[in-house]
Design an enzyme around this catalytic site. Structure first.
Site, mmCIF file in Angstrom:
data_model
loop_
_atom_site.group_PDB
_atom_site.id
_atom_site.type_symbol
_atom_site.label_atom_id
_atom_site.label_comp_id
_atom_site.label_asym_id
_atom_site.label_seq_id
_atom_site.Cartn_x
_atom_site.Cartn_y
_atom_site.Cartn_z
ATOM 1 N N ARG A 1 46.264 60.188 61.484
ATOM 2 C CA ARG A 1 46.593 59.095 60.554
ATOM 3 C C ARG A 1 45.772 59.184 59.278
ATOM 4 N NH1 ARG A 1 49.806 55.392 63.357
ATOM 5 N NH2 ARG A 1 49.263 55.042 65.530
ATOM 6 N N GLY B 1 51.782 52.464 61.864
ATOM 7 C CA GLY B 1 52.106 53.561 60.950
ATOM 8 C C GLY B 1 52.186 53.233 59.476
ATOM 9 N N ASP C 1 51.002 59.032 62.886
ATOM 10 C CA ASP C 1 50.231 59.744 63.910
ATOM 11 C C ASP C 1 51.082 60.624 64.809
ATOM 12 O OD1 ASP C 1 51.530 57.627 65.441
ATOM 13 O OD2 ASP C 1 50.110 58.080 67.033
ATOM 14 N N THR D 1 63.629 50.939 65.718
ATOM 15 C CA THR D 1 62.480 50.102 65.392
ATOM 16 C C THR D 1 62.793 49.181 64.208
ATOM 17 O OG1 THR D 1 61.011 51.865 66.151
ATOM 18 C CG2 THR D 1 60.036 50.155 64.759
ATOM 19 N N ASP E 1 56.784 53.180 57.949
ATOM 20 C CA ASP E 1 56.415 54.532 57.523
ATOM 21 C C ASP E 1 57.594 55.476 57.571
ATOM 22 O OD1 ASP E 1 56.539 54.366 60.305
ATOM 23 O OD2 ASP E 1 54.656 55.414 60.671
ATOM 24 N N ASP F 1 63.618 56.894 62.065
ATOM 25 C CA ASP F 1 64.075 58.046 62.841
ATOM 26 C C ASP F 1 65.408 57.656 63.502
ATOM 27 O OD1 ASP F 1 63.429 60.672 64.042
ATOM 28 O OD2 ASP F 1 63.042 59.587 65.878
ATOM 29 N N THR F 2 65.399 57.197 64.760
ATOM 30 C CA THR F 2 66.655 56.722 65.352
ATOM 31 C C THR F 2 67.136 55.440 64.672
ATOM 32 O OG1 THR F 2 65.612 55.306 67.013
ATOM 33 C CG2 THR F 2 65.959 57.622 67.610
ATOM 34 N N GLY F 3 66.225 54.700 64.072
ATOM 35 C CA GLY F 3 66.559 53.427 63.425
ATOM 36 C C GLY F 3 66.325 52.223 64.319
HETATM 37 P P1 IMP Z 1 62.749 54.964 65.433
HETATM 38 O O1 IMP Z 1 62.719 53.648 66.143
HETATM 39 O O2 IMP Z 1 63.295 56.074 66.296
HETATM 40 O O3 IMP Z 1 63.462 54.895 64.088
HETATM 41 O O4 IMP Z 1 61.283 55.400 65.188
HETATM 42 C C1 IMP Z 1 60.552 54.806 64.215
HETATM 43 C C2 IMP Z 1 59.080 54.902 64.512
HETATM 44 O O5 IMP Z 1 58.777 56.083 65.238
HETATM 45 C C3 IMP Z 1 58.329 55.007 63.212
HETATM 46 O O6 IMP Z 1 57.874 53.727 62.834
HETATM 47 C C4 IMP Z 1 57.202 55.922 63.545
HETATM 48 O O7 IMP Z 1 56.095 55.170 63.949
HETATM 49 C C5 IMP Z 1 57.690 56.747 64.697
HETATM 50 N N1 IMP Z 1 58.142 58.080 64.240
HETATM 51 C C6 IMP Z 1 59.389 58.500 63.973
HETATM 52 N N2 IMP Z 1 59.415 59.764 63.557
HETATM 53 C C7 IMP Z 1 58.119 60.170 63.545
HETATM 54 C C8 IMP Z 1 57.471 61.401 63.150
HETATM 55 O O8 IMP Z 1 58.074 62.391 62.717
HETATM 56 N N3 IMP Z 1 56.117 61.402 63.289
HETATM 57 C C9 IMP Z 1 55.411 60.359 63.759
HETATM 58 N N4 IMP Z 1 55.963 59.188 64.085
HETATM 59 C C10 IMP Z 1 57.314 59.099 63.991
HETATM 60 MG MG MG Z 2 56.014 53.123 63.325
#
Ligand code: IMP
Ligand code: MG
Length: 175
Positions: free
Chosen positions: A166, A42, A160, A108, A101, A104-106
């Site tokens: 993308r 991303g 994506d 990653t 990029d 979201d939940t944090g």
């Molecule tokens: P997390 O681990 O929930 O914080 O998610 C982070 C990863 O999820 C990011 O690096 C994105 O690749 C993907 N992601 C989170 N939100 C979105 C979104 O709204 N659209 C697309 N990908 C997302």
């Molecule tokens: Mg990502």
């Protein structure tokens, strides 16, 4: 898969302006010899623009990527983050700017930051183009945030939905 309708949130010009600002903020806070570690896939478009914005203000960062996997084909992260692609560079002792990029939940970003700390980097700063703080499930606050957004699903500029969108030069939301 059927094409979903995309509503523009940030156009090319807004993104470019914000990327320049982020570059200035990073240069003000980090030492000159830092290494960018982007999270694939991303962040690749953001990193490409970010390093050139850094160059224009006299900064020459190292650039590396790691590839993590957490998403399936849906819109929710599985929460189960795995490392599926490694860096080549030895990052021990280096100051790293971890770039993603969107947070979201944090989970990653937290996983990636901990991974880098295990590798004995000198310090890890974190940068995300987009942040959805209302979705956070773990405690991590990126040091540099491009745009804070509500709980919407975004695509474009490297981001994506099920491997599509993308290539969009802008950031949009899908319904
Ligand atoms: P997390 O681990 O929930 O914080 O998610 C982070 C990863 O999820 C990011 O690096 C994105 O690749 C993907 N992601 C989170 N939100 C979105 C979104 O709204 N659209 C697309 N990908 C997302
Ligand atoms: Mg990502």
């Amino acid at each position: 898969m059927a094409e979903a309708e995309v509503t523009e949130l940030f156009d090319e010009h807004e993104i470019a302006t914000r990327v320049e600002e982020l570059a200035r903020m990073a240069v003000d806070r980090l030492p000159g010899n830092f290494v960018i570690v982007g999270l694939l896939i991303g962040s690749f478009v953001f990193v490409a623009d970010f390093i050139r914005a850094l160059h224009r203000i006299g900064c020459k960062p190292g650039v590396e990527f790691i590839r993590l996997s957490s998403y399936g084909l849906g819109r929710e992260s599985s929460g189960n983050v795995r490392l599926i692609g490694e860096t080549e560079m030895d990052l021990a002792g280096r100051v790293v700017l971890l770039v993603d990029d969107i947070v979201d939940t944090g989970r990653t970003l937290l996983y990636a930051r901990d991974l880098l700390r295990e590798r004995k980097v000198a310090n890890v700063f974190t940068c995300t183009l987009l942040d959805k703080p209302s979705r956070r499930e773990v405690v991590i606050n990126p040091d540099f945030v491009g745009f804070t957004i509500p709980d919407v699903f975004v695509v474009g500029y490297g981001i994506d939905y099920a491997h599509q969108y993308r290539q969009l030069p802008f950031i949009g939301m899908i319904n």
